[in-house]
Design an enzyme around this catalytic site. Structure first.
Site, mmCIF file in Angstrom:
data_model
loop_
_atom_site.group_PDB
_atom_site.id
_atom_site.type_symbol
_atom_site.label_atom_id
_atom_site.label_comp_id
_atom_site.label_asym_id
_atom_site.label_seq_id
_atom_site.Cartn_x
_atom_site.Cartn_y
_atom_site.Cartn_z
ATOM 1 N N ASP A 11 0.834 -1.202 0.000
ATOM 2 C CA ASP A 11 0.000 0.000 0.000
ATOM 3 C C ASP A 11 0.869 1.253 0.000
ATOM 4 O O ASP A 11 1.565 1.528 0.981
ATOM 5 C CB ASP A 11 -0.897 -0.019 1.238
ATOM 6 C CG ASP A 11 -2.009 1.008 1.189
ATOM 7 O OD1 ASP A 11 -1.965 1.882 0.310
ATOM 8 O OD2 ASP A 11 -2.914 0.944 2.042
ATOM 9 N N HIS A 26 -9.169 -1.082 -8.205
ATOM 10 C CA HIS A 26 -8.734 0.077 -7.432
ATOM 11 C C HIS A 26 -7.518 0.750 -8.083
ATOM 12 O O HIS A 26 -7.448 1.984 -8.143
ATOM 13 C CB HIS A 26 -8.398 -0.360 -6.006
ATOM 14 C CG HIS A 26 -8.021 0.755 -5.094
ATOM 15 N ND1 HIS A 26 -8.936 1.641 -4.579
ATOM 16 C CD2 HIS A 26 -6.816 1.155 -4.603
ATOM 17 C CE1 HIS A 26 -8.334 2.522 -3.810
ATOM 18 N NE2 HIS A 26 -7.042 2.247 -3.810
#
Length: 348
Positions: A158, A256
């Site tokens: 991330d 995403h």
């Protein structure tokens, strides 16, 4: 990314105004300067961190939209601090959102971080009251054989697409420039940045029921190393136009990674500096855990807002997350020696 973090919002006490705010920020600035140098707090140090050193401690202060009414400074409130728009996926708790003042504390040692939190809270005295407070964590430095991008509680790498200081346009994207549009009354923010803070609950039980392959389709990247599904390494640019044998995009239209990509959002970019959180097990047996999302940009209307609007319209990840609190804060540049945080706003 520091290993431990606390974020806390304060509201000025009833009857408190600019005078009290000035005194408070003087105290906070002095305390932060001392603690970040590994010294004791100036007022009633608890001794919690006497032998720990600064441990990469940072203490950062910001002003919320409501701060300017409370201090009679609405003419000096930047347009960029206008409230964020509503998003359809929001499930916001107003008691855990916004606030007159915002403080972020980060350190690689839990005791040092807690010590700073206690010092800031005690310094608030009668001038301000805690509105909300949240705790977060990241991987500890040295936990991996070589430095690498952090993972979130879904197990995903991330932060791959973060702007880097080496980028030619990094400063313009992240920091408010010294000159440009806007009245002179807003010049106090030159060199500062805007922080968007969101508590994002991850529905981990639902997520963990998906296979690794299904999770990778939702994100658009491999779970093992964060590489795009179109091939390469973590830092390889996703080939968003690449089709699979079935004629469909390898990275799905609602993945995403596709929806959040800068090239899909007019070049919008923000520096993401989050913490994970875990606040126990909820009454229904699910973990109250997720991401304390914190991002920095020169203008949230060109950074966070366009990306979140795009995500709000069709991000596959939305099924597995819930936005539960939100705040936007103007964070002025660090004070020069002899100054306090926000002095150019409060006394300019």
């Amino acid at each position: 990314l520091q290993a431990k973090g606390h974020v806390v919002a304060f509201d000025l006490a009833p009857g408190a105004g600019r005078k009290e705010a000035v005194a408070l920020l003087r105290r906070w600035s002095d305390t932060a300067r001392r603690l970040m140098a590994g010294e004791t707090a100036p007022h009633g140090d608890s001794g919690i961190a006497l032998d720990a050193g600064p441990s990469s401690l940072t203490v950062t202060f910001g002003f919320g939209h409501s701060f300017f009414e409370r201090t009679g400074l609405t003419a000096r409130r930047p347009v960029a601090l206008d409230p964020l728009p509503d998003f359809s996926s929001d499930r916001l708790d107003p008691q855990r959102s916004n606030g007159d003042l915002w403080v972020q504390i980060g350190s690689d040692d839990g005791l040092v971080a807690f010590h700073a939190l206690r010092a800031v809270q005690k310094d608030a005295g009668e001038a301000a009251r805690v509105r909300w407070q949240m705790n977060g964590f990241n991987r500890s430095p040295g936990a991996t054989a070589a430095p690498m991008t952090a993972r979130n509680l879904m197990g995903q790498v991330d932060g791959t697409g973060n702007p880097k200081p080496s980028d030619a346009d990094f400063g313009k994207r992240i920091f408010v420039q010294g000159s440009g549009p806007g009245p002179a009354e807003h010049a106090w923010m030159a060199g500062g940045s805007y922080a968007v803070v969101r508590r994002i609950r991850m529905l981990l039980d639902d997520w963990d029921k998906r296979s690794t392959a299904q999770q990778e389709q939702v994100i658009g990247r491999t779970k093992a190393d964060g590489a795009p599904l179109t091939g390469g390494t973590e830092t390889t640019k996703p080939a968003l136009d690449k089709l699979g044998p079935d004629g469909k995009p390898v990275i799905a239209s609602n993945a995403h990674a596709r929806i959040s990509a800068p090239e899909q959002n007019g070049g919008a970019a923000m520096l993401r500096r989050p913490f994970s959180f875990h606040d126990g097990i909820a009454a229904d047996g699910t973990p109250d855990a997720g991401l304390l999302f914190i991002c920095w940009q020169a203008d949230p209307l060109r950074g966070f807002v366009p990306v979140q609007r795009k995500l709000d319209r069709g991000d596959a990840l939305s099924e597995f997350i819930r936005h539960e609190s939100s705040g936007l804060y103007a964070v002025p540049p660090g004070p020069r020696p002899g100054e306090y945080v926000g002095q150019h706003l409060l006394e300019g």
